[in-house]
Design an enzyme around this catalytic site. Structure first.
Site, PDB file in Angstrom:
ATOM      1  N   THR B 107       0.801  -1.229   0.000  1.00 50.59           N
ATOM      2  CA  THR B 107       0.000   0.000   0.000  1.00 50.59           C
ATOM      3  C   THR B 107       0.830   1.273   0.000  1.00 50.59           C
ATOM      4  OG1 THR B 107      -0.175  -0.293   2.375  1.00 50.59           O
ATOM      5  CG2 THR B 107      -2.034  -0.987   1.060  1.00 50.59           C
ATOM      6  N   THR B 183       3.227  -5.232   4.461  1.00 45.95           N
ATOM      7  CA  THR B 183       3.940  -5.354   5.731  1.00 45.95           C
ATOM      8  C   THR B 183       3.800  -6.724   6.404  1.00 45.95           C
ATOM      9  OG1 THR B 183       2.032  -4.409   6.871  1.00 45.95           O
ATOM     10  CG2 THR B 183       3.822  -2.907   6.280  1.00 45.95           C
ATOM     11  N   ASP B 184       2.740  -7.461   6.076  1.00 42.93           N
ATOM     12  CA  ASP B 184       2.492  -8.697   6.824  1.00 42.93           C
ATOM     13  C   ASP B 184       3.672  -9.661   6.786  1.00 42.93           C
ATOM     14  OD1 ASP B 184       0.074  -7.675   7.420  1.00 42.93           O
ATOM     15  OD2 ASP B 184      -1.112  -9.330   6.581  1.00 42.93           O
ATOM     16  N   LYS B 262       7.463  -8.088  12.457  1.00 43.21           N
ATOM     17  CA  LYS B 262       6.236  -7.298  12.640  1.00 43.21           C
ATOM     18  C   LYS B 262       5.612  -7.708  13.962  1.00 43.21           C
ATOM     19  CE  LYS B 262       1.971  -5.866  10.387  1.00 43.21           C
ATOM     20  NZ  LYS B 262       1.114  -5.900   9.202  1.00 43.21           N
TER      21      LYS B 262
END
Lengths: 651, 461
Positions: B107, B183-184, B262
């Site tokens: 994103t 990001t995951d 993360k």
């Protein structure tokens, strides 16, 4: 040129019709819910205490239809650091946009639907949550979640109807603490509180009608008994335009009584700006022919005595001189009460270039007072300007001054068109100041974090079946019961109408007594500085219920309520200490107990030798202290008198 | 374009549109049993129900109208919207370093997808320049879209393409590489890239955003600007992750690709270096290194590529009451490697010992990591640890479970020899196993403690 406009007090409806005044309202009303709209933080806890701070910067984004919003672009120029003060008890990670939204509060939606039905709106079948962009930082996410529940309704006003464009449910924004230079500090305690926004059509044609319609909408919201009251719980934006002018939104008017003067000043401002435009045209200045220059004059003003510029020079800042060709004599014209055209420029410089320290500009129309004739002569020479031009000096950090010069030119160019589309802030003196460029539909963006939500017909039916009486119908009933205009007004204003009716209808409480407590006694409490809004309807109802059950006398009501209000409480109030007060309150005394105490007082000789009336007064005082609230005063007085008589007969 | 005319509508919603001869992008007046509505018919999300028609009102709000309440729809015109990020050609300056931004999805730039109602990634230098013009201050930017997948859909196929492409770009000459990534699984990709692309002469900086760029308070632009700074001006020629340091818009942190993870599902400051300190911070003032032990930027175009990958490897998160049949099933299905995230210092329960033994006897490579995430595996402290090692389980130091997983995939892609696998696994490429844990490598602050509250009380001005 001369801009004569009648003073506020002399204006008639015909005068307003002459200039083609049209007003609309956006009435915000907080809802009385337990939690916030999109998270599970408790609602209604206000405190300026904070225990952490975070920083956000906002960037404009594209609208759903692929356009940048004008406001967004303006805010981008301002480059603000926005600091949010947050308190653990009132804010969670949703509020600071670090956690996605939870499903909206059903209680809030129910109340909003109820208000929507009262406004005779066409109800939507499905609620779509939108993001309304706010780049000024008033919401940490940069947008407010909001959704429409109904459109195209109406309310009665005198002999006509006022159209209601729409009602939306939305989350409340932050409160500003300070805004200095590039740093804005905001408090988050109010953030996320559920509220409804009622938007009217622009169908009010005088300042007074605008205020009156606002009052009707306010009362209509309160008729539900499920909205918050108190300072800040209801706020409105007023939209004003005159013929040939532009729709201007005056934001955040906290009190209805301030609306008329604000409307007057805005009408006057727009009318005046149109006169200025015509004057410019006479001078041959149009959007196309308008010209300006900006010249660095830091060296030329180094000997000035004008303190703000001396200060700026001392800090190594720059001074620029903007020449507005052909603008001489205009900047000093009064366009609102005690407010000149020059302030329009100063406002833009303050908001957009972040030069917040006042004064932030000085212009040649006020020359003689501030800068010496020699100074101006030197500046005109340096900026290659003639007497027909207006000169505007601005000073500060280089980048800010550059922005400021451009904004001054932008504002001047807008003067050739008339009234620029602004959002304006309501000032205390009834005038208004520039807040930001008026945002358009481009700032709306669908919220992709939550799906559309069905508003089922069953839900609407359920709410419609329990709709409270309309305020205008209630008013009629209360008049019949003999309530004064004042009492009716206070009941509505304090949001106690529903409670008042429940006390009469469910508990059979005498309307006179109910009014005495809810209006007069609460006023007295309020004067003592007690937080009367911390008692919710159910709490007060419980106290009257105890009265109706014979737990104590009428006086007990005042005592229990007073004690509950005096108990030191946390910001939140859950009513538990009303129950505690009720529990702790001694049970009603029996007549036997009373008689025993009367005998005791009479026989201990404390009033011996005094006339009977004096004895009565003394002992009555002691008995009241012992039996206050547990027995009715009249009864105590009667029994005491009887006993005194018996004693007298006995002797 | 019949399909497009009813975009996303089906069932009764579509039937009502057809019946009144209107479609998506029709400007309409609707009469319904709930009153009149006016607006533009928008496409319907395919995951939403079939019972409503979506209108965009003139105020910009959207509403849904129940299809079964509609009595009449009149078309007044048509107005098709095209969401487009303003595109401007990215300026070039021969004095500025050349940077390539490789897009994998995510994103960094995104736009609205009407069909799913969600945001989808969008990406080109022009679009990026249109929305983040600051990028031109630091570099000449070229972009390449390798894939358009959300990070959960990144896998071996993408890893290999990405590593090879980075190799080619380095060989062609470049000053730095930025990889845009969801990001995951960014830390998974960061780990495997560290193994596949060794000794690069320039920084390889991975970047993403926790808030999509369609939100004003998004972290996307700041992350991207800082990642480009690190790639173009930074001295660290390693695989790094560049993401928000605190939740505040202050600075980004550069994390080593093998030690980053993360740690929060939605916070901006979700990426943390575990068991060590981050490499540096980056903001408008530049790059502030926290450490000196990094590979420096070089002028050559040499890089060691090794894109081996064995897919039959699994990561087994141990829990009490784990049954042996789980392990047996993994072996039966032909898996060649297992990384266990064990409890405490690296433990599992006794009932599965036999299954573990069967697995190692069958030639499966089993490595032990800790689900505490911080700290080393130490299997000598307790008897159970020694027993587990005797079953053939090999302790993997303080390698993070996900990193150990990626490394075992990479290792088994190269060899099946037990000793060789062990040698590769335990020889660190870039600190996936460290020899020492600094005292400030484990910091999970707890709120309410006075000194922590003091720290949170005020943002550094």
């Amino acid at each position: 040129m001369n801009l004569f406009f009648k003073p506020f007090d002399d204006m008639t409806p015909e005068d307003y019709a002459d200039i083609g005044l049209m007003c609309g309202l956006e009435v915000h009303q907080q809802l009385l819910t337990k939690r916030k709209l999109f998270c599970h933080c408790p609602a209604g806890r206000y405190s300026s205490a904070y225990d952490a701070e975070i920083l956000r910067q906002m960037r404009p984004t594209l609208s759903e239809l692929g356009e940048y919003d004008g406001t967004a672009l303006m805010e981008k120029k301002t480059r603000k650091n926005i600091y949010y003060r947050i308190h653990r008890d009132t804010v969670c990670t949703y509020d600071i946009d670090d956690t996605p939204p939870f499903f909206p509060d059903d209680q809030a939606i129910d109340i909003a639907l109820e208000v929507a039905l009262l406004l005779n709106l066409n109800m939507v079948g499905e609620m779509h949550i939108a993001r309304k962009q706010y780049l000024d930082g008033s919401i940490p996410a940069g947008f407010q979640r909001t959704a429409i529940l109904g459109v195209s309704g109406w309310i009665p006003y005198k002999d006509r109807r006022i159209g209601i464009r729409q009602l939306s449910i939305e989350e409340d924004s932050c409160r500003e603490v300070t805004d200095v230079g590039h740093e804005r500090v905001l408090l988050t305690d109010r953030l996320g509180m559920p509220l409804v926004e009622t938007v009217t059509e622009p169908e009010m044609y005088t300042p007074r009608a605008t205020a009156e319609v606002c009052q009707i909408i306010r009362m209509l919201c309160r008729a539900t008994g499920k909205v918050r009251t108190g300072y800040g719980a209801g706020r409105q934006d007023v939209n004003v335009s005159v013929r040939g002018g532009t729709r201007i939104e005056i934001k955040g008017v906290p009190q209805i009584k301030r609306i008329p003067l604000l409307v007057y000043n805005e009408a006057r401002r727009q009318w005046s700006l149109l006169q200025i435009r015509d004057e410019l045209k006479r001078r041959g200045i149009t959007t196309d022919t308008f010209s300006w220059t900006a010249t660095d004059v830091t060296r030329n003003v180094r000997k000035t005595h004008f303190p703000p510029i001396r200060d700026a020079l001392g800090h190594g800042q720059r001074v620029q001189c903007v020449v507005l060709r052909g603008f001489a004599g205009l900047l000093n014209l009064e366009i609102q009460e005690y407010t000149t055209f020059g302030k329009e420029f100063s406002d833009r410089v303050r908001v957009i270039a972040c030069l917040t320290r006042q004064p932030n500009i000085v212009h040649s129309d006020t020359a003689s007072e501030l800068l010496s004739v020699r100074d101006w002569k030197e500046l005109r020479r340096r900026a290659k300007s003639g007497d027909q031009d207006a000169l505007v000096l601005v000073w500060g950090d280089e980048a800010d001054v550059r922005t400021a010069c451009e904004e001054i030119a932008v504002r001047a160019r807008e003067a050739t068109l008339g009234v620029p589309s602004d959002t304006r802030q309501a000032l205390k003196d009834g005038t208004n100041g520039f807040e930001r460029v008026l945002p358009g539909a481009e700032r709306m963006y669908p919220d992709t974090d939550l799906p559309p939500m069905n508003i089922a017909p069953q839900r609407l039916d359920r709410i419609a079946a329990l709709l409270p009486p309309k305020p205008w119908d209630r008013e009629k009933r209360y008049r019949k019961l003999g309530l004064s205009d004042h009492a009716i007004h206070v009941l509505f204003r304090r949001n106690r109408a529903t409670l008042f009716e429940r006390l009469m209808d469910e508990l059979g409480i005498d309307p006179g007594f109910a009014t005495r407590i809810l209006v007069e006694q609460f006023t007295a409490f309020s004067r003592e500085g007690l937080p009367i809004y911390s008692l919710c309807d159910d709490d007060v109802f419980e106290v009257f219920k105890a009265l109706a059950a014979g737990d104590f006398s009428q006086e007990g009501v005042t005592i229990v309520l007073g004690r509950a209000l005096r108990t030191p409480i946390d910001i939140a109030f859950d009513g538990s200490h009303v129950a505690a007060e009720l529990n702790e309150f001694p049970p009603p005394a029996t007549v036997d107990e009373l008689d025993t105490r009367i005998q005791a007082h009479l026989s201990n000789g404390e009033a011996a030798g005094k006339p009977a009336s004096k004895t009565h007064r003394i002992i009555m005082g002691r008995l009241m202290a012992e039996f206050r609230g547990r027995l009715h005063g009249t009864l105590i007085a009667e029994r005491l008198r009887d006993s005194q008589l018996k004693v007298a007969e006995g002797t | 374009m019949e399909e497009n005319r009813f975009k996303g509508y089906r069932g009764i919603g579509k039937a009502v549109l057809e019946q009144h001869n209107v479609g998506v992008w029709s400007d309409v007046k609707v009469e319904s049993t709930r009153g009149r509505f006016e607006g533009l018919i928008l496409p319907r999300s395919v995951t939403a129900d079939e019972h409503h028609i979506v209108l965009k009102l003139v105020t910009g709000y959207n509403i849904g109208i129940a299809a079964d309440t509609v009595t009449k729809i009149t078309e007044q015109g048509r107005r098709e919207a095209h969401y487009k990020i303003s595109e401007q050609s990215f300026p070039t300056d021969p004095r500025k370093p050349n940077i390539v931004l490789l897009g994998t999805g995510g994103t960094i730039a995104s736009r609205l997808d009407y069909r799913s109602g969600a945001v989808i990634p969008s990406f080109s230098p022009g679009e990026l320049y249109g929305s983040v013009p600051e990028l031109a201050d630091t570099c000449n930017l070229r972009t390449e879209k390798l894939f358009g997948v959300f990070s959960e859909n990144m896998g071996p196929e993408q890893y290999v393409v990405l590593a090879n492409r980075i190799g080619e770009i380095i060989a062609d000459g470049i000053d730095g590489i930025v990889v845009g990534h969801g990001t995951d699984t960014m830390h998974h990709t960061a780990a495997i890239l560290t193994f596949m692309v060794q000794n690069p002469p320039v920084p390889i900086v991975m970047v993403g955003s926790q808030r999509s760029s369609d939100r004003p308070s998004s972290d996307a632009a700041v992350n991207l600007i800082n990642a480009v700074r690190a790639a173009s001006q930074g001295e660290m020629a390693e695989v790094l992750v560049c993401m928000f340091g605190p939740t505040s818009h202050q600075y980004c942190l550069l994390h080593r690709g093998t030690r980053v993870r993360k740690m929060h599902s939605s916070y901006r400051s979700t990426f943390r270096t575990l068991g060590d300190t981050p490499m540096a911070s980056v903001d408008a003032h530049g790059i502030k290194p926290f450490r000196a032990d990094f590979n420096h930027r070089r002028n050559d175009r040499n890089v060691t590529l090794n894109t081996a990958f064995e897919q039959r490897v699994t990561l087994l998160y141990y829990y009490p009451n784990m049954q042996p049949d789980i392990v047996d099933a993994i072996v039966e299905k032909g898996y060649r490697g297992i990384v266990i995230a064990g409890t405490g210092l690296g433990h599992i329960n006794k009932p599965i010992y036999a299954a573990i033994k069967r697995a190692t006897d069958a030639g499966v490579h089993i490595y032990m990591t800790v689900q505490t995430l911080w700290g080393f595996v130490q299997m000598y402290v307790y008897e159970t640890g020694r027993e587990i090692m005797s079953l053939g389980v090999i302790p993997a130091g303080n390698m993070l479970p996900e990193v150990a997983y990626m490394k075992l995939c990479w290792t088994l892609g190269q060899t099946d020899d037990r000793d060789e696998v062990r040698r590769i696994m335990l020889m660190p490429v870039a600190d996936e196993i460290t020899t020492r844990e600094p005292y400030n490598g484990y910091l999970v602050f707890q709120g309410a403690i006075p000194e922590v509250q003091d720290f949170l009380r005020r943002v550094m001005r």
